[in-house]
Design an enzyme around this catalytic site. Structure first.
Site, PDB file in Angstrom:
ATOM      1  N   SER A  88       0.809  -1.214   0.000  1.00  0.00           N
ATOM      2  CA  SER A  88       0.000   0.000   0.000  1.00  0.00           C
ATOM      3  C   SER A  88       0.848   1.273   0.000  1.00  0.00           C
ATOM      4  O   SER A  88       0.348   2.331  -0.366  1.00  0.00           O
ATOM      5  CB  SER A  88      -0.935   0.013   1.216  1.00  0.00           C
ATOM      6  OG  SER A  88      -0.198   0.140   2.409  1.00  0.00           O
ATOM      7  N   LYS A 167       0.791   3.960   6.973  1.00  0.00           N
ATOM      8  CA  LYS A 167       0.091   4.766   5.967  1.00  0.00           C
ATOM      9  C   LYS A 167       0.574   6.210   6.093  1.00  0.00           C
ATOM     10  O   LYS A 167       1.306   6.574   7.008  1.00  0.00           O
ATOM     11  CB  LYS A 167      -1.431   4.733   6.181  1.00  0.00           C
ATOM     12  CG  LYS A 167      -2.061   3.347   6.275  1.00  0.00           C
ATOM     13  CD  LYS A 167      -2.129   2.635   4.948  1.00  0.00           C
ATOM     14  CE  LYS A 167      -2.823   1.282   5.107  1.00  0.00           C
ATOM     15  NZ  LYS A 167      -2.762   0.473   3.871  1.00  0.00           N
TER      16      LYS A 167
END
Length: 321
Positions: A88, A167
């Protein structure tokens, strides 16, 4: 006629004569200081005599215990290395197709003094309502083995028994986030500038629409740099966007450096996507300043760390004598 004869009386205050010292008494008086000096010198020599050094095998357990204690303290309060197996954050992390398992040094101290900012790449414990179908505990059911694994986890010899993710922060508490305007995420009505976005080649280079959602105070909106291949705040709420936000209390720290593999060593890019475009397009020498400062600070930091470890080893050694 009587003659007057002067008085023959002795003077009223005669000065006493000094007693004569014999040769033997003089020799004894001169020898006493020399004897005292000799005793003092002997005592000094005994005090200054170097102590016998302990053998290596006696010092080894002390060094091992000290190193383990320091390692646990450093990784609990200062910094720790985490493994990043997810795609990600590609290409910021895992910077090539098929590359996996970047090791990232996470700073745990900064957020004790500053708040999380947009653009920070953070490691956080997944909220309880996030999908953890991919998470499987790696600890044994045996209590003895589990205890050993917990100790190993404290010194990074074993992964922590929790679902940790990495993230980038897009918006913080009080801000309103939505998508999209010209394929850009919008925060507080302004499109943000995300120069770090990577589009997976076999997916369309577009972002799905969502929002608007106002991020609650004490929460964060996070998204992956691999924008069309990231299971982040957009999807974790399963339709409830507020459920996709991350509590600030779940933040473990800020990703600072890629430490492994050696070919990928370097700083983790921190770019505030809400900054003005002119600021993002600063001259190259200005963009390189943070990394240059970090490199310059690394050497004295390592030097100070070594001095502190040596001093602590010395204190432990002296305390055992």
């Amino acid at each position: 006629m009587t003659d007057v004869v002067p008085s023959q009386n002795p003077p009223s205050n005669p000065e006493p004569e000094e007693p004569k010292t014999t040769s033997s008494e003089s020799e004894q008086a001169e020898s006493e200081p020399r004897l005292l000096d000799g005793v003092s010198t002997a005592r000094t020599r005994r005090r200054r005599r170097p102590e016998k050094k302990r053998s290596f095998w006696k010092e080894l357990p002390i060094l091992i215990v000290t190193a383990l204690v320091l390692t646990i303290l450093i990784q609990t309060f200062l910094a720790r290395v985490y493994v990043i197996p997810s795609e990600s954050m590609e290409m910021t992390l895992i910077g090539c197709a098929g590359c996996t398992d970047d090791r990232v040094l996470v700073d745990k101290l900064s957020y004790d003094f500053t708040s999380v900012q947009p653009g920070d790449v953070i490691v956080f414990k997944a909220p309880d309502n996030w999908d953890k179908s991919e998470f499987q505990s790696q600890q044994s059911d045996n209590p003895v083995v589990s205890t050993i694994e917990n100790i190993g986890s404290a010194i990074s010899l074993f992964p922590p028994n929790e679902y940790d993710l990495i993230k980038r922060v897009i918006a913080v508490g009080g801000q309103t986030v939505q998508c999209c305007q010209d394929n850009k995420v919008v925060v507080d009505g302004k499109p943000i500038n995300e120069s770090y976005i990577y589009w997976r080649p076999d997916y369309p280079p577009t972002q799905p629409s969502f929002g608007p959602v106002k991020v609650p105070d004490g929460k964060l909106w996070v998204m992956g740099d691999n924008r069309n291949n990231s299971d982040d705040s957009r999807f974790q709420g399963h339709g409830d966007l507020l459920a996709g936000t991350v509590p600030v209390s779940n933040v473990i720290g800020k990703a600072r450096l890629i430490v492994l593999p050696p070919t990928r060593w370097g700083a983790v890019t921190t770019v505030n996507p809400q900054a003005e475009a002119s600021a993002l397009n600063a001259p190259a020498w200005q963009q390189g300043l943070p990394l240059g400062v970090g490199m310059a600070a690394a050497f004295p930091t390592v030097w100070v760390g070594r001095r502190v470890r040596r001093r602590l080893f010395g204190l432990f050694a002296r305390g055992d004598r």
